[in-house]
Design a protein around this motif. Structure first.
Motif, mmCIF file in Angstrom:
data_model
loop_
_atom_site.group_PDB
_atom_site.id
_atom_site.type_symbol
_atom_site.label_atom_id
_atom_site.label_comp_id
_atom_site.label_asym_id
_atom_site.label_seq_id
_atom_site.Cartn_x
_atom_site.Cartn_y
_atom_site.Cartn_z
ATOM 1 N N TRP A 467 6.088 -27.969 133.526
ATOM 2 C CA TRP A 467 7.475 -28.903 133.071
ATOM 3 C C TRP A 467 7.694 -29.654 134.402
ATOM 4 O O TRP A 467 8.025 -30.748 134.273
ATOM 5 N N GLU A 471 6.055 -32.870 132.905
ATOM 6 C CA GLU A 471 6.929 -33.305 131.939
ATOM 7 C C GLU A 471 8.063 -33.930 132.561
ATOM 8 O O GLU A 471 8.365 -35.179 132.210
ATOM 9 N N ILE A 475 10.202 -37.983 132.405
ATOM 10 C CA ILE A 475 11.561 -38.471 132.195
ATOM 11 C C ILE A 475 12.481 -38.946 133.021
ATOM 12 O O ILE A 475 13.062 -39.721 132.772
ATOM 13 N N LYS A 509 12.107 -31.656 125.487
ATOM 14 C CA LYS A 509 11.999 -33.033 126.111
ATOM 15 C C LYS A 509 13.194 -33.821 125.693
ATOM 16 O O LYS A 509 13.758 -34.759 126.552
#
Length: 603
Positions: A467, A471, A475, A509
């Motif tokens: 993450w 990820e 973001i 998310k």
């Protein structure tokens, strides 16, 4: 030549200083336009923003490559083939700006981006009667760097004057440590994952002859066609010069060496910035010799105790890892051509321009006699206590090699993820990873579930790493002013809910995106109030949905059975459309892989 600078005290120092030179250029005659053509172009151009000189050079080089690309590629291949009969030897001198509040020999503040000529003391400008005053605090980051590079700290060191005349050094000499540097006999180990050349194997150890403290020079800013601006803020900024032994034999390994030195210096908080911001520069010494020593006359030189080398040349002031690699290749090829044509390589200082294909001669290489080294009579010796050395050694942070080893061997992370975590944000990402993992393990433990076993810890570590590395950056990048890696993101609580099966990865998310949009509610409250909690579906429900889709889409099934396993994601997407937030994509994928007899994908 004329220098415009402060003429009536320090109050006028904010005025830009400059030097004019007729026909100043950084590229060879065969590559550049004439000064007259540049001036004609400048006067004929439509008025507009002035193009920076560095960009102008890069644009010209790009145009040359476009017009003669095929010829250039053929020449490159020919030179690469010739190089196989020669051994390249490289030594590196890294100049790094120390992270200090004051300058090395004055109480003026150090600065990186302040207005030009606003942080200047009388000594920095060599005003008559001004004296150097060694700032003891500047020694601390220098010691951190030397210890991280496995050097022997010298209890007594001293400063010397290196004489030369150039506009960026108003005193006519630079204060350095030539005879008695403060650190000697270090080493740095480069591994294959550091990016060394394949021929160097799994690892290579490069010796460090010495590290010395010295003062920086003024910053020069070139403006086409013939103007140089001088910013004296940088004069006397504390530097360390790290001198490696000539034990590198590949351009790729040379660039990897400088990159790892920068990473070490940043980890121990010894430097202000890296190469990308101008806080670190490299001079490269290059020589070649025949692999089979067919011509002994080319291998009679000794540098730093390493003998049997060819005549070296020095390439000055390289400011990127790519420039280091490209400049070494260009100089290696030039020296080989000179020797194969019966010529002699001269000891000289050469330059490298962005986008160029060859180095250019700047001046003959100076030696000890030319620089007239002498002990500085205004500065006493530097005495370093063993207690200080021991204290700094014991308080150094974990170094990158040890961090990568711990992440891969103890926590089971993939090497590429471990390298990203260790190298990013000057160590902040590693700290964030540690805090997030510890918090996630604590939250899981509070549920009364699985304890912190080695297997569980590794599983959670891989989850957190995935993450943080893959990820979260996506973001954060969607926002122009996204915050850094702080507890603001509450990624530990998001992952806790993911581990418990209360939310899907897609919902996780969404939660982080809501954080980025400014939602400050507690993560658990957001899940409850917005109805984001996953309503668990039974295995039978997953099976029914999957079988229904498979029966209605036989052509897609045939593509999957022929090897197009990526089409499986289409079925997952259709199941999520039907079931909404209740469908866990991981569970859906497992059921589809089972029904279609597809080998499970590697996560």
């Amino acid at each position: 030549m004329s220098i415009a600078s402060a003429s009536s005290g320090l109050r006028t120092l904010s005025t830009a200083c400059y030097v004019k030179r007729s026909g100043w250029s950084l590229i060879s005659k065969s590559q550049r336009w004439s000064l007259e053509n540049r001036q004609a172009l400048a006067t004929a151009a439509t008025p507009g923003p002035e193009v920076p000189f560095r960009k102008q050079l890069k644009d010209e080089a790009r145009q040359r490559r476009l017009t003669g690309d095929s010829t250039h590629e053929t020449l490159r291949k020919t030179r690469k083939e010739k190089a196989k009969s020669w051994q390249l030897t490289v030594g590196i001198e890294v100049h790094a700006q120390l992270n200090t509040e004051r300058k090395l020999f004055s109480r003026a503040r150090t600065s990186i981006d302040a207005e030009p000529n606003t942080h200047v003391a009388y000594f920095d400008l060599a005003y008559p009667g001004s004296q150097p005053e060694f700032q003891k605090a500047t020694l601390i980051p220098a010691l951190r760097a030397a210890i991280a590079l496995n050097c022997n700290i010298q209890r007594k060191s001293s400063f010397d004057r290196k004489h030369y005349f150039y506009p960026d050094q108003p005193a006519g000499y630079q204060i350095t440590q030539y005879y008695e540097p403060f650190a000697k006999d270090g080493s740095i180990v480069l591994y294959d994952h550091d990016g060394i050349a394949p021929e160097d194997g799994k690892s290579v150890t490069i010796g460090i002859k010495q590290i010395q403290m010295e003062q920086d020079t003024a910053k020069t800013i070139q403006q086409a066609p013939s103007t140089i601006l001088l910013d004296f803020n940088r004069v006397s900024h504390p530097l360390i010069e790290i001198i490696t032994l000539p034990q590198i034999h590949s351009p790729q390994t040379a660039a990897a060496c400088v990159k790892k030195i920068q990473a070490l210096l940043e980890t121990v908080n010894a430097v202000t910035t890296g190469m990308e911001m101008g806080g670190l520069r490299a001079d490269i010494n290059v020589s070649v010799r025949p692999l089979h020593k067919a011509n002994e006359s080319t291998t009679t030189y000794t540098y730093h105790g390493v003998g049997g080398l060819g005549q070296r040349t020095e390439i000055k002031n390289l400011s990127s890892f790519k420039a280091i690699e490209e400049a070494i290749v260009a100089e290696r090829d030039r020296q080989i051509e000179v020797l194969e044509s019966g010529g002699v390589v001269e000891g000289e200082t050469r330059g490298w321009s962005l986008g160029s294909s060859e180095t250019t001669r700047l001046r003959g290489k100076e030696g000890e006699v030319d620089y007239r080294y002498m002990p500085d009579p205004d500065l006493g010796p530097v005495i370093i206590s063993q207690d200080l050395i021991d204290h700094i050694s014991s308080t150094l942070p974990e170094l990158p090699d040890q961090s990568i080893h711990n992440l891969t061997h103890e926590l089971g992370l993939q090497l590429k993820d471990a390298k990203i975590i260790v190298a990013s944000d000057n160590g902040e990402q590693l700290q964030y990873f540690d805090k997030t993992l510890s918090s996630l393990i604590r939250l899981v433990g509070e549920d009364g579930n699985e304890g912190a076993t080695e297997e569980a810890t590794q599983r959670y570590a891989r989850l957190v790493a995935n993450w943080i590395v893959h990820e979260l950056p996506g973001i954060r990048s969607t926002k122009d002013e996204s915050p850094g890696l702080t507890s603001f993101w509450s990624i530990d609580r998001v992952l806790h809910n993911l581990v418990r099966g209360k939310i899907t990865a897609q919902t996780a998310k969404k939660l982080l995106m809501m954080r980025a949009d400014g939602d400050r509610r507690d993560i658990d409250d957001i899940i409850k109030q917005d109805g984001l909690e996953l309503r668990q579906l039974s295995r039978e429900t997953y099976m029914d949905m999957a079988q229904s889709l498979i029966g209605a889409n036989q052509r897609m099934v045939e593509k999957i059975k022929k090897g197009q396993a990526g089409k499986l994601k289409w079925f997952v997407g259709q199941m999520m459309k039907q079931g909404g937030r209740s469908v866990d994509p991981e569970q859906a994928t497992k059921v589809l892989e089972e029904l279609l007899e597809v080998r499970p994908s590697n996560k």
